[in-house]
Design an enzyme around this catalytic site. Structure first.
Site, PDB file in Angstrom:
ATOM      1  N   LYS A 199      50.518  11.078   1.487  1.00  0.00           N
ATOM      2  CA  LYS A 199      50.190  11.462   0.247  1.00  0.00           C
ATOM      3  C   LYS A 199      48.990  10.419  -0.257  1.00  0.00           C
ATOM      4  CE  LYS A 199      54.354  13.095  -2.048  1.00  0.00           C
ATOM      5  NZ  LYS A 199      55.606  13.306  -2.940  1.00  0.00           N
ATOM      6  N   HIS A 213      56.376  16.939 -15.502  1.00  0.00           N
ATOM      7  CA  HIS A 213      57.227  16.177 -16.421  1.00  0.00           C
ATOM      8  C   HIS A 213      57.005  14.783 -16.422  1.00  0.00           C
ATOM      9  CE1 HIS A 213      61.124  15.325 -17.874  1.00  0.00           C
ATOM     10  NE2 HIS A 213      61.531  14.713 -16.849  1.00  0.00           N
ATOM     11  N   GLN A 214      56.655  14.196 -15.251  1.00  0.00           N
ATOM     12  CA  GLN A 214      56.581  12.577 -15.196  1.00  0.00           C
ATOM     13  C   GLN A 214      55.510  12.138 -15.940  1.00  0.00           C
ATOM     14  OE1 GLN A 214      58.724  10.493 -13.640  1.00  0.00           O
ATOM     15  NE2 GLN A 214      57.449   8.775 -14.723  1.00  0.00           N
ATOM     16  N   ASP A 241      54.262   8.115  -2.217  1.00  0.00           N
ATOM     17  CA  ASP A 241      55.513   7.539  -1.800  1.00  0.00           C
ATOM     18  C   ASP A 241      55.945   8.342  -0.534  1.00  0.00           C
ATOM     19  OD1 ASP A 241      56.100  10.182  -2.727  1.00  0.00           O
ATOM     20  OD2 ASP A 241      57.581   9.787  -4.372  1.00  0.00           O
ATOM     21  N   MET A 257      51.144   6.566  -9.300  1.00  0.00           N
ATOM     22  CA  MET A 257      52.660   6.527  -8.802  1.00  0.00           C
ATOM     23  C   MET A 257      52.783   7.511  -7.962  1.00  0.00           C
ATOM     24  SD  MET A 257      53.825   9.444 -10.626  1.00  0.00           S
ATOM     25  CE  MET A 257      55.478   9.211 -10.361  1.00  0.00           C
ATOM     26  N   LYS A 298      69.968   4.174  -3.163  1.00  0.00           N
ATOM     27  CA  LYS A 298      69.312   5.094  -4.079  1.00  0.00           C
ATOM     28  C   LYS A 298      69.115   6.431  -3.590  1.00  0.00           C
ATOM     29  CE  LYS A 298      65.696   6.638  -5.601  1.00  0.00           C
ATOM     30  NZ  LYS A 298      65.060   6.519  -7.015  1.00  0.00           N
TER      31      LYS A 298
END
Length: 309
Positions: free
Chosen positions: A224, A134-135, A220, A217, A66
């Protein structure tokens, strides 16, 4: 003569995806971590602010990569994109290309919802979301499908954004939602979801009540962070891939030994053991999620009336 590779465009994958498909694909991916392979994430850069990541893996008949990109200067195009490339496991030749930016948001939310479904108390009713992007809306919708959520508390950096997002949550889901400060939201949460790009902890560990489940979440990449390190000593810790979580995920800031969620799903490790447990799930994202998502989208298209493939 070989068949041409399959192709699903962004608009087509956005029309095909839904929460049920994403959750089923996520469960398949997490169970596949026991026998599948994933490889270190490659982080690239094009010009000062354009970034992309490559996540690759293999499990059974699924082999591929991906490519996720973030081009912040885009004006008439989305800033985020996601492209999944599947290879033929027998020959290594190109099998399919799936554009999946919108579907990627479902995929990310599905992982957090799977953790909630596996680890959170069955009677969880109050969901607190830190983040108003948005998430975050995908997270609310996915989590509310696996637990009887009847109240959503919204924590945002800006009061106007939190108010607007709370109104959007109610309009889209029908759930009662309201903006609150961080301490109020964290203390009241049965389920807490963090969906930010933070590089330092968002709340104090002492605010977390016994019995809370947290799905984080945002972490990543190097540097962070969303959660306070002090929380780890009083919580049961879970993640998607332990080594990756300690390299680019939430647990890079300390050195706990988290349990892979896939092991809990397979019955090889314990999850929540008491209503008073605080459980934490770190989702840094891994390639098998993307491969199972792409395969599910291809199957759904093949089963759709009028499919021309």
């Amino acid at each position: 003569m070989t068949d041409s590779p399959a192709f699903i465009s962004e608009s087509e994958s956005a029309a095909l995806v839904d929460d049920d498909l994403a959750l089923a694909a996520a469960r398949e991916a997490f169970l596949a971590t026991a026998t599948g392979s994933t490889f270190p994430v490659v982080i690239g850069q094009s010009l000062p602010h354009n970034r992309f990541t490559l996540k690759s893996g293999a499990a059974g008949d699924l082999v591929g990569v991906k490519i996720g990109s973030f081009w912040p200067g885009n004006v008439d195009l989305p800033r985020h994109s996601s492209t999944i490339v599947l290879l033929d496991p027998a020959t290594g030749r190109l099998s399919a290309v799936v554009e999946a930016a919108a579907a990627n948001a479902y995929r990310t939310a599905a992982a957090d919802a799977l953790a909630v479904d596996t680890l959170a108390r069955k009677d969880s009713r109050t969901l607190t979301v830190i983040g108003t992007g948005h998430q975050a809306l995908h997270e609310v919708r996915a989590v509310s499908r696996v637990r009887p959520i009847d109240r959503v508390l919204v924590v945002g950096r800006r009061a106007d954004a939190a108010q607007a997002f709370a109104a959007e949550v109610t309009a889209v889901t029908g759930l009662k939602a309201e903006p609150v400060d961080a301490r109020t939201g964290v203390a009241a949460a049965d389920v807490l979801v963090t969906a930010t790009t933070a590089r330092e902890h968002l709340f104090d560990a002492s605010w977390v009540a016994p019995g809370t489940h947290i799905s984080a979440m945002g972490a990543d990449g190097p540097g962070k962070q969303e959660l306070p390190v002090a929380l780890y000593d009083r919580a049961s810790l879970f993640c998607d891939l332990p080594e990756q979580s300690r390299t680019i995920g939430e647990f890079q800031h300390a050195h706990p030994v988290p349990v892979a969620l896939g092991a809990v799903l397979a019955g090889d490790a314990a999850g929540r053991t008491s209503p008073e447990d605080v459980t934490v799930f770190d989702s840094s994202g891994f390639a098998l999620q993307d491969l199972t998502l792409a395969a599910a989208l291809l199957r759904r298209r093949a089963a759709s009336p009028g499919d021309s493939e």
